[in-house]
Design a protein around this motif. Structure first.
Motif, short mmCIF file in Angstrom:
data_model
loop_
_atom_site.label_atom_id
_atom_site.label_comp_id
_atom_site.label_asym_id
_atom_site.label_seq_id
_atom_site.Cartn_x
_atom_site.Cartn_y
_atom_site.Cartn_z
N VAL A 33 63.42 -3.68 141.38
CA VAL A 33 62.90 -2.87 140.27
C VAL A 33 63.82 -1.69 140.00
O VAL A 33 64.07 -1.32 138.84
CB VAL A 33 61.47 -2.39 140.59
CG1 VAL A 33 60.98 -1.41 139.53
CG2 VAL A 33 60.52 -3.57 140.68
N LEU A 34 64.35 -1.08 141.05
CA LEU A 34 65.26 0.05 140.87
C LEU A 34 66.58 -0.37 140.22
O LEU A 34 67.27 0.47 139.63
CB LEU A 34 65.53 0.72 142.22
CG LEU A 34 64.31 1.37 142.89
CD1 LEU A 34 64.70 1.91 144.27
CD2 LEU A 34 63.76 2.49 142.03
N ASP A 45 56.80 -4.36 148.92
CA ASP A 45 58.01 -3.65 149.36
C ASP A 45 59.29 -4.40 149.00
O ASP A 45 60.30 -3.79 148.64
CB ASP A 45 57.96 -3.43 150.88
CG ASP A 45 56.93 -2.38 151.25
OD1 ASP A 45 56.50 -1.65 150.35
OD2 ASP A 45 56.56 -2.32 152.44
N TRP A 46 59.27 -5.72 149.10
CA TRP A 46 60.51 -6.48 148.87
C TRP A 46 60.98 -6.38 147.43
O TRP A 46 62.17 -6.58 147.13
CB TRP A 46 60.29 -7.95 149.23
CG TRP A 46 59.27 -8.65 148.36
CD1 TRP A 46 57.95 -8.81 148.64
CD2 TRP A 46 59.49 -9.26 147.09
NE1 TRP A 46 57.32 -9.49 147.63
CE2 TRP A 46 58.26 -9.78 146.66
CE3 TRP A 46 60.60 -9.42 146.29
CZ2 TRP A 46 58.10 -10.44 145.45
CZ3 TRP A 46 60.46 -10.08 145.08
CH2 TRP A 46 59.22 -10.59 144.67
N SER A 47 60.08 -6.05 146.50
CA SER A 47 60.46 -6.02 145.08
C SER A 47 60.99 -4.67 144.63
O SER A 47 61.57 -4.57 143.54
CB SER A 47 59.25 -6.40 144.22
OG SER A 47 58.24 -5.41 144.32
N ILE A 48 60.78 -3.62 145.45
CA ILE A 48 61.17 -2.27 145.01
C ILE A 48 62.67 -2.15 144.74
O ILE A 48 63.09 -1.60 143.72
CB ILE A 48 60.70 -1.23 146.05
CG1 ILE A 48 59.17 -1.18 146.07
CG2 ILE A 48 61.27 0.16 145.72
CD1 ILE A 48 58.60 -0.24 147.10
N LEU A 75 53.33 -2.54 143.84
CA LEU A 75 54.37 -3.54 144.03
C LEU A 75 54.61 -3.78 145.51
O LEU A 75 54.56 -2.84 146.31
CB LEU A 75 55.66 -3.07 143.36
CG LEU A 75 55.63 -2.94 141.84
CD1 LEU A 75 56.92 -2.31 141.34
CD2 LEU A 75 55.42 -4.30 141.18
N ARG A 91 49.26 3.34 152.28
CA ARG A 91 50.10 2.91 151.16
C ARG A 91 49.22 2.65 149.95
O ARG A 91 48.17 2.05 150.07
CB ARG A 91 50.83 1.62 151.53
CG ARG A 91 52.31 1.72 151.38
CD ARG A 91 53.01 0.47 151.78
NE ARG A 91 52.16 -0.69 152.02
CZ ARG A 91 52.64 -1.90 152.18
NH1 ARG A 91 53.93 -2.09 152.12
NH2 ARG A 91 51.86 -2.92 152.41
#
Length: 337
Positions: free
Chosen positions: A41-42, A35-38, A33, A29
């Motif tokens: 963000v989307l 993972d929990w914030s992706i 950022l 990886r």
């Protein structure tokens, strides 16, 4: 594409500097950022669009509700004057507001109830029809749902026309014991449906139900497709009739669908404007105002009082929020029980 791994003396590979390996999956990886914030963000682009198209105008509306805003302020020749709660006091102290509120609530109750009943009946019918016939009826219903609100008003204004309307012509064909003409008239021809408040809102209810039931029907049909057929077969074996089967199986399983449809219908019917504007031919009949029409009349009829119109809109928004929150809380409590 650049290689992100380096070869170790033992023949293996290791992540290049700036990258790290996920121990749970073994995948490499890139550092960035978490993972929990992706997902959040989307969501940002959509939230920015909503903020620009809805939240900012609502904020401006709320500010304007506490100001005295007229044509001079809109043109920029005079600054807006802060008046505090004066606009709300003027609105709540006006008899037209309470008449418009009564018309709004009564109309919404009748229209929402009829739309749900008719839409549910059509949805159940579509579920029982064959594929080809069901598709044909769905397409026909969606034509009505796709008609713009202004066009809906034009269509039903012509149908309820006093002299040449099809509604009066159809009523003349019925026997007097079923549809007797109004007192003092030999026939229904010439009956001015749109001149008085009861006739106006009768036409509005028919217009809104006609345009709204296809969405309910298709949504109910989608919900019915998800109910296992084994439940209906078991009910048929036990000798359950159609109404009992609907009340004991279909209705409980479709409660989440009906909850969403009811909330959406309440919101839509509380703020109906375009159809009423066309049927009324503008804000001419004060007795027939609903809250949306009253807000527009106050804001744009000379002398323009945009602050008062904004105050009415804020009151309508608060009423919708309260009704929606109370209804959703009741649904949540029933689900928990």
């Amino acid at each position: 594409m650049a290689d992100t791994t380096t070869v170790t003396p033992g023949g293996g590979s290791s992540p290049a500097p700036g990258n790290r390996r996920d121990k749970s999956s073994g995948r490499v990886r890139t550092r960035g950022l978490p993972d929990w914030s992706i997902p959040y963000v989307l969501l940002v682009p959509g939230l920015l669009v909503i903020a620009g198209l809805l939240l900012y105008p609502m904020f401006q509306l709320g500010v304007m509700a506490f100001q005295r805003v007229g044509l001079a302020q809109v043109r920029g020749t005079r600054p807006a004057e802060w008046v505090g709660l004066e606009n709300f006091e003027r609105v709540l102290g006006n008899e037209i507001f309470w008449s418009a509120l009564r018309n709004t609530v009564v109309f919404a109750f009748v229209a929402v109830s009829l739309t749900l009943i008719v839409g549910t009946a059509v949805g159940v019918l579509l579920h029982r029809l064959g594929k080809k016939m069901s598709l044909f009826v769905v397409i026909g219903c969606m034509f009505a749902w796709a008609v713009p609100p202004v066009a809906q008003g034009v269509i039903w204004r012509s149908l309820f026309d006093a002299e040449a309307g099809i509604v009066n012509w159809a009523l003349n064909l019925l026997p007097d014991w079923l549809a007797a003409p109004p007192d003092g008239q030999p026939s229904w021809t010439g009956t001015p449906w749109l001149n008085d408040t009861p006739g106006l809102y009768t036409a509005l209810v028919v217009c809104v139900v006609w345009a709204g039931f296809p969405f309910i029907a298709v949504s109910v049909l989608a919900g019915l497709k998800g109910i296992p057929t084994e439940l209906y077969e078991a009910a048929r074996v036990d000798g359950s009739g159609p109404w009992r089967t609907f009340r004991k199986i279909t209705l409980p399983l479709l409660k989440p669908v009906f909850a969403v449809l009811t909330v959406l219908s309440i919101i839509w019917d509380f703020k109906v404007f375009s159809q009423l504007y066309v049927l009324m031919n503008g804000p001419t009949n004060r007795d027939g105002f609903n809250l949306s029409m009253y807000a527009v009349a106050e804001a744009f009829r000379p002398p323009q009082k945009l602050g008062t119109g904004a105050a009415i809109s804020v009151v309508l928004t608060i009423i919708l929020l309260v009704v929606t929150v109370v209804y959703v809380r009741q649904i949540v409590k029933q689900e928990e029980m």
